[in-house]
Enzyme design. Structure first.
Site, mmCIF file in Angstrom:
data_model
loop_
_atom_site.group_PDB
_atom_site.id
_atom_site.type_symbol
_atom_site.label_atom_id
_atom_site.label_comp_id
_atom_site.label_asym_id
_atom_site.label_seq_id
_atom_site.Cartn_x
_atom_site.Cartn_y
_atom_site.Cartn_z
ATOM 1 N N PHE A 241 -15.528 8.178 0.878
ATOM 2 C CA PHE A 241 -14.291 8.416 1.243
ATOM 3 C C PHE A 241 -13.219 7.500 0.139
ATOM 4 C CE2 PHE A 241 -9.983 7.744 2.398
ATOM 5 C CZ PHE A 241 -9.530 8.975 3.462
ATOM 6 N N GLU A 242 -12.455 8.347 -0.616
ATOM 7 C CA GLU A 242 -11.575 7.613 -1.403
ATOM 8 C C GLU A 242 -10.595 8.610 -1.815
ATOM 9 O OE1 GLU A 242 -13.501 5.479 -4.362
ATOM 10 O OE2 GLU A 242 -13.788 7.234 -5.655
ATOM 11 N N ILE A 243 -9.317 8.203 -1.704
ATOM 12 C CA ILE A 243 -8.111 9.000 -2.291
ATOM 13 C C ILE A 243 -7.424 8.263 -3.149
ATOM 14 C CG2 ILE A 243 -5.917 10.334 -1.778
ATOM 15 C CD1 ILE A 243 -6.805 10.443 1.241
#
Length: 382
Positions: free
Chosen positions: A258-260
């Site tokens: 998960f990364e934005i």
């Protein structure tokens, strides 16, 4: 005695939850995060307020898990916001994969094939030696020790995903993987929130890396810092990465499934030079360097604390770790168990440690040499 330890652990967990509830409450309310945006901008097929997309590296064989993940993110977020999906694969997607994933959303979907040069051995890698290294790591019991595709994936995610032609018109990306779960309603636009707040990188879980997978990563990073001291813009980030003043790496990294993020961060000359130095060292193939520590080291040293955001309010699960909001209000929009959140576990203490870094910690590039001069030489570690 066992009961005493149980009680102590419960007390520590409760105190930590209370601390996190106080320290990590969103500074901007959801309705304010969408202020000034026409609701029609989130209709399917319409240009969004932010040039952004979900970016997914996935195999054809992972279709069922991908559909489960899409169902989660659609129900929790994207059925209201309709951001597009970009699917990437090192081989052509099957008609079945494209048809069934497209049916999961009203948003636009794109399918791309990774260029061969981004998913293959560079010319400077000794493949015979790389094979020997994999065999040795297998005997040591290292996860994914024998997998060549895992290493190509980590190298691609470290230095090439943002160069793909399907991402060239994007400013932000949200990484999604098959079989992940989202357990909380997301009633605001994280892309817009990041853009308005000047945030370059967002995460949900921060862990300690397995040291046997990255034995020479830190010495390689230090060699790069010595050659390019302008790479370090955030002195306090070194505290998060090292418990002994930079001599060794403590393994802290943002779990990158998960990364934005802002693509400008990865496209910057400083990041590209950093990746090139790591790539030339060969650790993606001679060891098992993951994209998570590669991203995290760069984010910790290149970005200021306020440019890296913990999305504590996004309930997220990737086996075996969960991020579950700790506040009472979150229980009204989440179905996860806050007592099982990774942040309460030692192995994920890096999450709390990033939040605890001081805010007034900026260093300008020209003063980075003052920091690097205090670091042990690259040859002194590992």
């Amino acid at each position: 005695m066992a009961r005493v330890f149980v009680v102590i652990n419960l007390v520590v967990g409760l105190l930590l939850a209370l601390y996190l509830r106080r320290e990590t409450a969103p500074q901007v309310e959801p309705e304010q995060r969408l202020a000034g945006v026409d609701a029609n901008a989130y209709a399917p097929g319409v240009a969004k307020p932010v040039r952004a997309a979900f970016v997914v590296l996935v195999r054809n064989s992972e279709l069922a898990g991908m559909k489960r993940a899409m169902r989660q993110i659609e129900d929790r977020f994207n059925q209201k916001f309709n951001y597009p999906y970009v699917f990437l694969n090192d081989v052509d997607f099957t008609p079945e994969f494209m048809t069934e994933t497209a049916a999961m959303t009203h948003a636009n979907v794109s399918f791309g094939k990774i260029p061969y040069e981004h998913w293959s051995y560079p010319e400077w890698i000794n493949q015979t030696y790389a094979h020997e290294c994999r065999q040795r790591m297998h005997k040591q019991g290292v996860f994914y020790a024998l997998s060549e595709s895992y290493r190509h994936m980590c190298r691609f995610n470290s230095g090439f995903f943002f160069r793909h032609e399907l991402l060239q018109d994007l400013d932000y990306y949200w990484r999604i993987e098959p079989d992940v779960e989202y357990s909380c309603d997301i009633d605001y636009d994280p892309f817009l929130f990041m853009q308005r707040q000047g945030i370059k990188y967002g995460y949900t879980i921060a862990l300690h890396e397995y040291p046997e997978t990255v034995p020479t990563l830190w010495s390689t990073v230090k060699a790069h810092i010595a050659a390019a001291p302008e790479f370090v813009r955030h002195a306090a980030g070194m505290r998060w990465l090292s418990a002994d003043g930079g001599a060794t790496y403590n393994g802290c990294h943002f779990w990158s499934n998960f990364e934005i993020g802002a693509l400008s961060f990865f496209r910057s000359p400083e990041y590209l030079a950093y990746f090139d130095a790591l790539d030339r060292a060969g650790g993606f193939f001679y060891e098992r360097w993951g994209d998570a520590p590669v991203h995290a080291i760069a984010a910790a040293l290149m970005l200021q604390k306020h440019e890296v955001h913990w999305f504590e309010d996004i309930g997220y699960y990737h086996n075996p770790w969960l991020n579950c909001p700790q506040g009472a209000a979150a229980r009204l929009r989440c179905h996860c168990d806050p007592a099982k959140s990774a942040v309460l576990h030692y192995w994920a203490s890096c999450t709390r440690e990033w939040v605890e870094l001081p805010d007034a910690n900026a260093t300008v590039p020209n003063s980075a040499s003052a920091l690097t001069s205090q670091l042990p030489s690259a040859s002194a570690s590992h």
